[in-house]
Motif scaffolding. Structure first.
Motif, short mmCIF file in Angstrom:
data_model
loop_
_atom_site.label_atom_id
_atom_site.label_comp_id
_atom_site.label_asym_id
_atom_site.label_seq_id
_atom_site.Cartn_x
_atom_site.Cartn_y
_atom_site.Cartn_z
N ILE A 1 0.84 -1.21 0.00
CA ILE A 1 0.00 0.00 0.00
C ILE A 1 0.87 1.25 0.00
O ILE A 1 0.62 2.20 -0.76
N LEU A 2 1.91 1.24 0.81
CA LEU A 2 2.77 2.44 0.90
C LEU A 2 3.48 2.70 -0.42
O LEU A 2 3.58 3.85 -0.87
N ALA A 3 3.92 1.62 -1.06
CA ALA A 3 4.60 1.79 -2.36
C ALA A 3 3.61 2.29 -3.41
O ALA A 3 3.92 3.21 -4.20
N THR A 4 2.41 1.72 -3.39
CA THR A 4 1.38 2.13 -4.38
C THR A 4 0.99 3.59 -4.15
O THR A 4 0.84 4.37 -5.10
N ALA A 5 0.83 3.94 -2.88
CA ALA A 5 0.42 5.32 -2.55
C ALA A 5 1.49 6.32 -3.02
O ALA A 5 1.16 7.39 -3.55
N ARG B 1 2.89 10.54 -6.84
CA ARG B 1 3.82 11.06 -7.85
C ARG B 1 3.11 11.31 -9.19
O ARG B 1 3.35 12.30 -9.85
N LYS B 2 2.21 10.40 -9.52
CA LYS B 2 1.62 10.46 -10.87
C LYS B 2 0.36 11.30 -11.01
O LYS B 2 0.04 11.76 -12.08
N PHE B 3 -0.42 11.41 -9.93
CA PHE B 3 -1.79 11.96 -10.10
C PHE B 3 -2.03 13.23 -9.31
O PHE B 3 -1.49 13.42 -8.22
N GLU B 4 -2.92 14.06 -9.85
CA GLU B 4 -3.31 15.29 -9.14
C GLU B 4 -4.60 15.12 -8.36
O GLU B 4 -4.92 15.91 -7.49
N TYR B 5 -5.37 14.08 -8.72
CA TYR B 5 -6.65 13.83 -8.04
C TYR B 5 -6.73 12.35 -7.69
O TYR B 5 -6.29 11.49 -8.47
N PHE B 6 -7.30 12.10 -6.52
CA PHE B 6 -7.54 10.71 -6.12
C PHE B 6 -9.02 10.62 -5.73
O PHE B 6 -9.49 11.34 -4.86
N VAL B 7 -9.75 9.74 -6.42
CA VAL B 7 -11.19 9.67 -6.20
C VAL B 7 -11.56 8.25 -5.78
O VAL B 7 -11.26 7.29 -6.49
N VAL B 8 -12.19 8.14 -4.63
CA VAL B 8 -12.70 6.83 -4.18
C VAL B 8 -14.10 6.68 -4.73
O VAL B 8 -14.96 7.55 -4.55
N LEU B 9 -14.35 5.56 -5.41
CA LEU B 9 -15.70 5.21 -5.84
C LEU B 9 -16.14 4.05 -4.96
O LEU B 9 -15.55 2.96 -5.02
N GLY B 10 -17.13 4.26 -4.13
CA GLY B 10 -17.59 3.21 -3.22
C GLY B 10 -18.77 3.73 -2.43
O GLY B 10 -19.10 4.92 -2.51
N ILE B 11 -19.38 2.86 -1.67
CA ILE B 11 -20.55 3.29 -0.90
C ILE B 11 -20.64 2.46 0.38
O ILE B 11 -20.10 1.36 0.44
N GLY B 12 -21.29 3.01 1.40
CA GLY B 12 -21.46 2.28 2.66
C GLY B 12 -20.11 1.99 3.29
O GLY B 12 -19.24 2.88 3.41
N GLY B 13 -19.90 0.74 3.63
CA GLY B 13 -18.65 0.33 4.27
C GLY B 13 -17.45 0.55 3.38
O GLY B 13 -16.30 0.52 3.84
N SER B 14 -17.66 0.77 2.10
CA SER B 14 -16.54 1.00 1.18
C SER B 14 -16.26 2.48 0.98
O SER B 14 -15.47 2.85 0.11
N ALA B 15 -16.91 3.34 1.76
CA ALA B 15 -16.69 4.78 1.60
C ALA B 15 -16.63 5.54 2.93
O ALA B 15 -15.87 6.49 3.07
N LEU B 16 -17.43 5.11 3.89
CA LEU B 16 -17.54 5.91 5.13
C LEU B 16 -16.22 5.98 5.89
O LEU B 16 -15.90 7.00 6.51
N GLY B 17 -15.47 4.89 5.85
CA GLY B 17 -14.17 4.88 6.54
C GLY B 17 -13.20 5.86 5.91
O GLY B 17 -12.63 6.72 6.60
N LEU C 1 -3.08 10.00 1.28
CA LEU C 1 -3.19 11.31 1.94
C LEU C 1 -2.00 11.60 2.86
O LEU C 1 -1.96 12.64 3.52
N GLY C 2 -1.10 10.64 2.96
CA GLY C 2 0.07 10.84 3.81
C GLY C 2 -0.18 10.53 5.28
O GLY C 2 0.62 10.89 6.16
N ILE C 3 -1.28 9.86 5.58
CA ILE C 3 -1.59 9.48 6.96
C ILE C 3 -0.69 8.30 7.34
O ILE C 3 -0.45 7.39 6.53
#
Ligand code: PA5
Length: 475
Positions: A76-80, A85-101, A234-236
């Motif tokens: 995950i850390l390597a992918t992040a 490095r590559k992208f200006e926007y990061f968009v999560v597509l998901g709902i319920g348990g796949s988004a609220l967290g 997000l660098g968390i």
């Protein structure tokens, strides 16, 4: 952050249930005798959760997430890093348990106006979580991002959720039309082998994917790649998040009600529910924790709202979670909590030390009603209002307790998540229901399939068409 034992202790989350007891609340409070009478039930619930921890077949895999993800975290850390490095926007597509967290962690640990900060002050790309199929929202998201510069994290355990798959279809189409290779712009978080995202990944020639383990349901998944990848982008500090969860797990090893924060909370909530407190208000005194109340609402509602006991007997269990924000909702909801029906338990989330204090300057010296504020800090003010609201509720005989969060950081957030997950698992065991299924949600999903003509749902479509509104009742 170097985690010494001393530091862990100073970051320990505590539960103060003074205002739940008859000693402080009078006749509406819970007596020592009542608590004592529930000790055995609490012990049994603790035993059930401890014995079954990690069992995928019981959907208890989430208990082990703080411990069994070393390689996944590295990936995950390597992918992040790559995504940042590559992208200006990061968009999560998901709902319920796949988004609220992801929404909750973003809000808790990032700048409250993160997307408005200049690039140099952000730790990652601009961040959006799209957890609805409101057509306006979709269009307006597309107005502010450039798909060519966007990484889409499609999160769906089943890969069959209409909302998420609709969003996927839209962005895949846009990417293709923009001459981009879809595979280069998506990361999937999904089931290991089942589900449509697995098939789509194969069709696209192998999309970078993370696995949501068999034993981890959506609402218990924030500490899995569902939450960890967006957080890492997000660098968390996701390792610290997991360490906080492990620390809470350690604190909750004991079945002693006096020592286990999640068990005492579950037991108090159980007693309250059984005495007609059908509403659970969560009131964080922190904008950073505002969406923790949303995340918790799903966890508590979907886990406990059930119509059958484990022995097959019909029931209607559960407690309606209500989201409230201190101090904002003091000026909208607290009137009801103080003087309305005796049907609620209020959980305050109180912060010991805010990352900003914001001193209040002196001024308006000739207006005592205003001048008294000068010389204090906004931290003092919010804490005073928190204390005052708890005091007022207690005076009015209203059940309330406080979860004390020393400060908001990745470690304490990890503690909080694990604490609420355990509390929910204990409460479900006490209620004798299946905490980890969601037949009510599945029913709605199937009805949507039928309405939109998914093959195999013709019978249900007929039934739904028959349930059209009766003009006799339309005014
Ligand atoms: O907690 C749950 O199980 C649900 O809220 C799911 O997370 C939600 O319905 C989305 O499902 P999926 O991840 O399969 O798209």
């Amino acid at each position: 952050m170097k985690l010494t034992e001393e530091l862990r202790k100073s970051l320990r989350i505590t539960v103060d249930y003074t205002n739940m007891t008859d000693k402080y609340l009078g006749k509406n409070g819970i007596s020592k005798k009542t608590l004592e009478a529930h000790k055995q039930l609490a012990r049994a619930a603790h035993g059930y959760v401890s014995e079954n921890r990690g069992k995928d077949e019981l959907f208890m895999g989430w208990t082990e997430l703080p411990y069994n993800q070393t390689e996944i975290v590295a990936d995950i850390l390597a992918t992040a890093k790559d995504i940042r490095r590559k992208f200006e926007y990061f968009v999560v597509l998901g709902i319920g348990g796949s988004a609220l967290g992801p929404i909750m962690a973003f809000n808790a640990l990032c700048h409250l106006h993160y997307n408005d900060l200049p690039k140099s002050k952000r730790k990652g790309p601009k961040f959006y979580v799209e957890d609805n199929v409101d057509p306006v929202r979709m269009k307006e998201l597309l107005d502010v991002i450039d798909v060519k510069k966007t990484c889409f994290n499609v999160i769906s355990k089943s890969g069959a959720t209409s909302e998420t798959m609709t969003q996927y279809l839209i962005i895949a189409d846009l990417l293709q039309k923009a001459g981009e290779n879809v595979k280069d712009h998506v990361v999937f978080t999904t089931d290991a082998s089942r589900g449509n995202l697995v098939k789509i990944s194969k069709e696209l020639g192998g999309v970078k994917s993370f696995v949501l383990g068999d034993g981890v349901g959506g609402r218990f998944s924030e500490l899995s790649p569902v939450g960890l990848l967006p957080a890492a982008v997000l660098g968390i500090d996701i390792k610290l998040l997991l360490k906080g969860a492990a620390y809470m797990d350690k604190l909750c090893k004991t079945p002693d009600l006096k020592k286990n924060p999640a068990l005492i909370s579950a037991t108090l909530q159980f007693i309250a529910m059984k005495s007609g407190k059908n509403i659970g208000v969560m009131m964080p005194y922190s904008d950073n924790l505002k969406y923790l109340a949303d995340w918790y609402a799903q966890l508590w509602a979907e886990s406990l709202g059930k119509n059958v006991h484990l022995d097959g007997q019909p029931c209607n269990e559960g407690q309606t979670p209500v989201k409230s924000l201190g101090v904002t909702d003091q000026h909208s909801q607290v009137q009801l909590y103080t003087e309305g029906p005796f049907d609620k338990v209020v959980t305050f989330l109180s912060v010991g030390s805010y990352k900003e204090k914001s001193p209040i300057p002196h001024g308006c010296e000739d207006i005592p009603d205003v001048a008294f504020l000068g010389g204090h800090t906004m931290e003092e003010l919010i804490q005073a209002e928190n204390k005052a609201t708890a005091f007022a509720l207690t005076k009015a005989g209203r059940l309330n307790y406080t979860v004390n969060v020393p400060e908001i950081n990745a470690f304490t957030l990890g503690e909080l998540l694990y604490y609420f997950e355990l509390q929910t698992a204990y409460a479900g065991a006490m209620l004798n229901i299946d905490t980890f299924n969601q037949p009510g949600v599945e029913a709605g999903k199937k009805a949507t399939f039928a309405l939109l003509g998914k093959p195999g749902y013709a019978e249900q479509k007929k039934a739904l068409d028959g349930a059209a509104p009766d003009p006799a009742y339309i005014v």
